[in-house]
Enzyme design. Structure first.
Site, PDB file in Angstrom:
ATOM      1  N   SER A  66       0.852  -1.202   0.000  1.00 35.57           N
ATOM      2  CA  SER A  66       0.000   0.000   0.000  1.00 35.57           C
ATOM      3  C   SER A  66       0.881   1.242   0.000  1.00 35.57           C
ATOM      4  CB  SER A  66      -0.859  -0.003   1.271  1.00 35.57           C
ATOM      5  OG  SER A  66      -1.467   1.259   1.445  1.00 35.57           O
TER       6      SER A  66
ATOM      7  N   TYR B 182      -1.454  -0.402  10.331  1.00 34.43           N
ATOM      8  CA  TYR B 182      -1.565  -0.805   8.921  1.00 34.43           C
ATOM      9  C   TYR B 182      -0.346  -0.300   8.149  1.00 34.43           C
ATOM     10  CZ  TYR B 182      -3.520  -1.034   4.166  1.00 34.43           C
ATOM     11  OH  TYR B 182      -3.733  -1.285   2.833  1.00 34.43           O
TER      12      TYR B 182
HETATM   13  N1  LIG Z   1      -8.729  -0.741  -0.990  1.00 28.23           N
HETATM   14  C1  LIG Z   1      -7.706   0.096  -0.852  1.00 28.23           C
HETATM   15  O1  LIG Z   1      -7.860   1.343  -0.832  1.00 28.23           O
HETATM   16  C2  LIG Z   1      -6.305  -0.444  -0.752  1.00 28.23           C
HETATM   17  C3  LIG Z   1      -5.239   0.447  -0.948  1.00 28.23           C
HETATM   18  C4  LIG Z   1      -3.932  -0.036  -0.851  1.00 28.23           C
HETATM   19  C5  LIG Z   1      -3.694  -1.371  -0.579  1.00 28.23           C
HETATM   20  N2  LIG Z   1      -4.755  -2.221  -0.398  1.00 28.23           N
HETATM   21  C6  LIG Z   1      -4.440  -3.622  -0.104  1.00 28.23           C
HETATM   22  O2  LIG Z   1      -5.040  -4.451  -1.088  1.00 28.23           O
HETATM   23  C7  LIG Z   1      -5.307  -5.723  -0.532  1.00 28.23           C
HETATM   24  C8  LIG Z   1      -6.759  -6.097  -0.825  1.00 28.23           C
HETATM   25  O3  LIG Z   1      -7.588  -5.126  -0.205  1.00 28.23           O
HETATM   26  P1  LIG Z   1      -9.090  -4.859  -0.662  1.00 28.23           P
HETATM   27  O4  LIG Z   1      -9.297  -3.407  -0.539  1.00 28.23           O
HETATM   28  O5  LIG Z   1      -9.381  -5.568  -1.911  1.00 28.23           O
HETATM   29  O6  LIG Z   1      -9.854  -5.559   0.578  1.00 28.23           O
HETATM   30  P2  LIG Z   1     -11.290  -6.272   0.664  1.00 28.23           P
HETATM   31  O7  LIG Z   1     -12.204  -5.729  -0.346  1.00 28.23           O
HETATM   32  O8  LIG Z   1     -11.672  -6.210   2.105  1.00 28.23           O
HETATM   33  O9  LIG Z   1     -10.928  -7.799   0.293  1.00 28.23           O
HETATM   34  C9  LIG Z   1     -10.056  -8.488   1.131  1.00 28.23           C
HETATM   35  C10 LIG Z   1      -9.915  -9.924   0.650  1.00 28.23           C
HETATM   36  O10 LIG Z   1      -9.014 -10.600   1.553  1.00 28.23           O
HETATM   37  C11 LIG Z   1      -9.697 -11.682   2.198  1.00 28.23           C
HETATM   38  N3  LIG Z   1      -9.230 -11.768   3.579  1.00 28.23           N
HETATM   39  C12 LIG Z   1      -9.222 -10.783   4.518  1.00 28.23           C
HETATM   40  N4  LIG Z   1      -8.734 -11.246   5.682  1.00 28.23           N
HETATM   41  C13 LIG Z   1      -8.406 -12.556   5.460  1.00 28.23           C
HETATM   42  C14 LIG Z   1      -7.870 -13.579   6.284  1.00 28.23           C
HETATM   43  N5  LIG Z   1      -7.562 -13.360   7.570  1.00 28.23           N
HETATM   44  N6  LIG Z   1      -7.662 -14.803   5.735  1.00 28.23           N
HETATM   45  C15 LIG Z   1      -7.988 -15.049   4.436  1.00 28.23           C
HETATM   46  N7  LIG Z   1      -8.491 -14.112   3.625  1.00 28.23           N
HETATM   47  C16 LIG Z   1      -8.705 -12.881   4.120  1.00 28.23           C
HETATM   48  C17 LIG Z   1     -11.198 -11.315   2.089  1.00 28.23           C
HETATM   49  O11 LIG Z   1     -12.061 -12.449   2.125  1.00 28.23           O
HETATM   50  P3  LIG Z   1     -12.735 -12.958   3.529  1.00 28.23           P
HETATM   51  O12 LIG Z   1     -13.162 -11.743   4.280  1.00 28.23           O
HETATM   52  O13 LIG Z   1     -13.829 -13.869   3.090  1.00 28.23           O
HETATM   53  O14 LIG Z   1     -11.640 -13.709   4.229  1.00 28.23           O
HETATM   54  C18 LIG Z   1     -11.222 -10.694   0.705  1.00 28.23           C
HETATM   55  O15 LIG Z   1     -11.217 -11.693  -0.303  1.00 28.23           O
HETATM   56  C19 LIG Z   1      -4.999  -5.621   0.960  1.00 28.23           C
HETATM   57  O16 LIG Z   1      -3.731  -6.142   1.211  1.00 28.23           O
HETATM   58  C20 LIG Z   1      -5.007  -4.124   1.205  1.00 28.23           C
HETATM   59  O17 LIG Z   1      -4.196  -3.762   2.287  1.00 28.23           O
HETATM   60  C21 LIG Z   1      -6.049  -1.784  -0.479  1.00 28.23           C
END
Ligand SMILES: NC(=O)c1ccc[n+]([C@@H]2O[C@H](COP(=O)([O-])OP(=O)(O)OC[C@H]3O[C@@H](n4cnc5c(N)ncnc54)[C@H](OP(=O)(O)O)[C@@H]3O)[C@@H](O)[C@H]2O)c1
Length: 237
Positions: A144, A157
């Protein structure tokens, strides 16, 4: 259309929703077979059905928590039994809590570090056992922008993602000469469930679409890049 990942196999953590699901679709579009990992089995099954129907690839789902080491063991052994190799690992599962550090609980701190940093290391370790034998593989860590500049109220985070960035750099150097490439991607705000939960005041037009992050991941896989580097991507508003 010529599919550039035909015959490849990839493990994607957090592949059921958000950025991970977009990455799953991008790799499947190019012909890769996938192992998708997440906790919620229903969401995994929906993703599996949609992607298999649309792209005609084979999807395996593993419902488990990346905080458990056996989650990584199961995912890697499923990939081996279904596809005989692991070409790509995308460490994407992540979580965050937005609040001032002095109000955080121990369990919140543990969850963020255990999912974002230790879970990523568990999957990397198990996958490397195979990739070292193959002398081939690509690992992409979804970090991130918060890992490059500490964000207030996202201190743990930010620390977890800074850890991911330095881990990626160290590992890439360590693996030079083994045929294994390691990259990180550092997105800015992206329109997903996680971002909507953390920043309900943000408007979608300020944010990246998950598909834009997925395109960058696909480009790194297909064209390569600077090993160990964290590639920024953000929306300029
Ligand atoms: N969205 C943003 O603005 C942003 C920006 C920078 C970086 N990121 C990074 O991008 C990545 C994905 O984020 P996102 O925004 O797509 O999040 P999201 O929409 O909440 O999706 C998260 C995914 O990870 C799975 N997950 C979460 N905790 C888990 C666990 N303990 N074990 C197994 N699976 C788990 C969730 O499925 P379940 O809940 O069913 O387990 C889901 O498939 C993360 O690493 C986040 O830090 C996001």
């Amino acid at each position: 259309m010529y599919r550039r990942l035909l015959g490849w196999s990839a493990i994607i953590t957090g592949g059921s929703r958000g950025i991970g699901y977009a990455i799953a679709k991008a790799l499947a579009r190019e012909g890769a077979n996938l192992v998708l990992v997440a906790r919620d089995l229903e969401r995994l099954r929906e993703a599996e059905k949609t992607i298999e129907e649309k792209y005609g690839v084979q999807i395996e789902t593993v419902s488990c928590d990346v905080r458990d080491y056996c989650c990584a063991e199961t995912a890697v052994s499923r990939c081996m039994s279904a596809f005989g190799k692991v070409d790509i690992l995308v460490n994407n599962a992540g979580t965050a809590v937005r609040k001032p550090f002095y109000t955080m609980t121990k369990s919140e701190i543990d969850e963020i570090l255990d999912v974002n940093l230790k879970g990523l290391m568990y999957f990397t370790l198990e996958t490397l056992r195979v990739m070292m034998r193959q002398r081939r593989g690509i690992i992409v860590n979804i970090s991130s922008g918060a890992g490059k500049a500490g964000i207030p109220e996202l201190s743990v985070y930010s620390a977890s993602k800074a850890g991911v960035n330095v881990f990626t750099e160290a590992l890439a150097r360590e693996l030079k000469g083994f045929g294994i490439k390691v990259y990180a991607v550092c997105p800015g705000g992206t329109d997903t469930d996680l971002h909507r939960k953390l920043f309900p005041e943000h408007r979608p037009e300020w944010l990246l679409r998950p598909e834009e992050v997925a395109d960058l991941v696909l480009r790194l896989i297909l064209e390569g890049g600077v090993e160990g580097h964290c590639y920024d991507i953000f929306r300029l508003v």
